[in-house]
Write an enzyme that holds these catalytic residues in place. Structure first.
Site, PDB file in Angstrom:
ATOM      1  CG  ASP A 207      -1.892   1.109   1.285  1.00 27.42           C
ATOM      2  OD1 ASP A 207      -2.763   1.165   0.404  1.00 27.42           O
ATOM      3  OD2 ASP A 207      -1.789   1.945   2.203  1.00 27.42           O
ATOM      4  CD  GLU A 275      -2.285   2.431  -3.539  1.00 26.58           C
ATOM      5  OE1 GLU A 275      -3.403   2.905  -3.812  1.00 26.58           O
ATOM      6  OE2 GLU A 275      -1.879   2.276  -2.364  1.00 26.58           O
TER       7      GLU A 275
END
Length: 546
Positions: A207, A275
């Site tokens: 993330d 990401e």
């Protein structure tokens, strides 16, 4: 689908298709209205039958759920609402029995303010973890240290009365940022990854990978001219878009940590997809983070996760930018995920258009991420304000309605209460338009999008040039996009009419055989003309024997 013997072959991630599971909304096994790990176990045969290579499970760690698991309070345990570590072990065992790799979502840039690390860090300025988070003195007038903005709105600094300092939070105030300039923090996070690798995971989705390291000097971000702003990583109503984010994220020092993380993964044959959230340098950063053998294997940016349409010229421009700034890297493509409006709605797709974009996706060079329910053609759900859960949506309602519209429960059976997701009231309502699109209804309908996804994924798996080959000769003629994929002796030529109008294009000389079947079976005429109907693809194989 019969279980198979699990193997972790080298380079398994390259060209892989990864199915994202948002656990709160996938399947509820214990009847409390919230999806859980055993629910995932129960539905893995369905996932395996799609023909994907791996699953990515969004966070299931212990959390106060202010940001629905992306605020971790214990990296080493499962939140009770999702089950237990034993349940997770069952996920691993069952997935591996079906030949599926398991990737889990690691949130390393920040923790919950309920994490023991933060509780200790905020207790004083001289405790052992005092520097584990990003603390800063106020300006002489008591205001925030600099102009950095939170992606969830407002300043990214929050005053803490215990230390009489500000701490950094790129998201909610309850999500303090870890200080990656501290070697002890890096070591602790690598220990977290090692724990899950030892438990059998095959990789990670990382993330906000470009948010890890902040500028140690806390310099102000420069302003971004209005004409250069876009909404790739934040809604247009968010002042976050008014800055060029060169100091609060995207720091070059991040590469050293990524190298350490890669070295750890290599010892387990694991892989990661990062990401990269940045409105202006997303693909450039992707190229930096995936170049060579000592960084991440793959990353995704937001080129196909935003926008209102994806015409042929736009796709070609993205390909050209990848070739320019990330030719030595590896992209993981996605149309939808848990943070953006579902692409069926975002792009306003008809049934024919949806099929063509699936055919396009499986021909892309890179790996692929599919988000649960996209194979059913689920549209974005319209969530009433009183049902809204997402703090992001509550902050910017009604101009931005948040992310709940793509996070509603997976519909399994239209004849069951809550479409078979749970016998109890779900944490988000199942929208009525999703019932007729449920899995059991799709299984019974030969024309359903689900079957097109299965055929497309099987087709990709059968052609190495589509999984790992080079991409060349990208061409746009009107609204027809074409390109060539090559691996070894296999050459495939792909055409996609991305419009409602028929088109005619010229095919290069050669003995081309239409191989797409229902994926794209139009064949050229003897004079090398190819006629494409509205939203019609054509996939051709060069027969080198002729």
């Amino acid at each position: 689908m019969a279980p198979t013997v699990f193997q972790k072959e080298p380079g398994w991630w390259k060209g892989a298709v990864i199915y994202q599971i948002y656990p709160r909304s996938f399947q509820d096994a214990n009847g409390d209205g919230i999806g859980d790990l055993l629910g995932i176990v129960n539905r893995l045969p369905y996932v395996a039958a799609l023909g994907v290579d791996a699953i990515w499970i969004s966070p299931f760690f212990t959390s106060p759920m202010k940001d629905y698991g992306y605020d971790v309070s214990d990296y080493y345990n499962v939140d009770p609402m999702f089950g237990s570590l034993a349940d997770f072990d069952q996920v691993i065992a069952t997935a591996h029995a079906y030949g599926l790799k398991v990737m889990i979502d690691l949130v390393l840039s920040h923790t919950s303010d309920q994490h023991p690390w933060f509780k200790e860090s905020r207790a004083s300025r001289d405790n052992p973890r005092a520097d584990w988070y990003v603390w800063a003195e106020p300006k002489p007038d008591g205001t925030v240290p600099n102009n950095w903005q939170s992606q969830f709105g407002g300043t990214s600094w929050h005053w803490d009365a215990r230390r009489e300092q500000y701490y950094l939070h790129n998201f909610l105030t309850s999500q303090p940022d870890l200080n990656f300039h501290s070697p002890a923090v890096q070591d602790a996070l690598l220990d977290v990854a090692r724990f899950w690798l030892e438990r059998g995971v095959d990789g990670f989705r990382l993330d906000t990978i470009n948010y890890y390291v902040h500028d140690a000097e806390l310099r102000d971000n420069p302003a971004l001219p209005k004409e250069q702003r876009n909404d790739k990583t934040a809604p247009s109503v968010n002042p976050y878009n008014h800055q060029l984010h060169v100091y609060d994220k995207n720091r070059p020092e991040n590469l050293a940590f990524l190298a350490r993380f890669r070295q750890l993964m290599d010892g387990y044959g694991a892989a990661a997809v990062g990401e990269v959230g940045d409105s202006h340098r997303g693909l450039e950063i992707l190229g930096e983070y995936t170049r060579g053998d000592d960084r991440m294997q793959m990353s995704y940016a937001f080129e196909f996760l935003s926008g209102t349409a994806m015409p042929a010229a736009t796709v070609a421009e993205v390909f050209a930018e990848v070739a320019r700034v990330a030719a030595d890297g590896w992209v993981c493509w996605a149309y939808s995920n848990h943070d953006v409006e579902r692409h069926i709605t975002r792009w306003g797709l008809t049934a024919a258009a949806a099929r063509t974009y699936v055919s396009l996706m499986i021909c892309l060079r890179g790996s692929l991420c599919l988000y649960q329910g996209e194979e059913l053609g689920l549209p974005e759900a319209d969530i009433a304000f009183e049902d809204l859960q997402d703090p992001y949506g509550k902050e910017f309602w009604p101009e931005f309605k948040g992310r709940d519209g793509c996070r509603t429960p997976m519909p399994w059976d239209p004849a069951q209460v809550n479409a078979g997701f749970s016998p109890a009231r779900p944490w988000l309502p199942v929208p009525s338009p999703h019932y007729p699109l449920a899995v059991s209804a799709a299984e019974a309908d030969p024309a359903a999008l689900l079957h097109h996804y299965r055929r497309a994924l099987a087709f990709r798996r059968g052609h190495p040039s589509l999984r790992v080959g080079e991409i060349t000769d990208v061409t746009v003629e009107g609204e027809v996009l074409s390109f060539r994929r090559t691996e070894g002796r296999e050459t495939i030529l792909c055409f996609f009419n991305l419009s409602e109008e028929p088109a005619t294009v010229t095919v290069p000389p050669g003995h081309w055989v239409a191989i797409g079947g229902e994926i794209g079976s139009t064949r050229p005429t003897p004079d090398f003309q190819l006629y494409l109907g509205p939203w019609q693809p054509s996939i051709l194989l060069l027969d080198s024997a002729h």
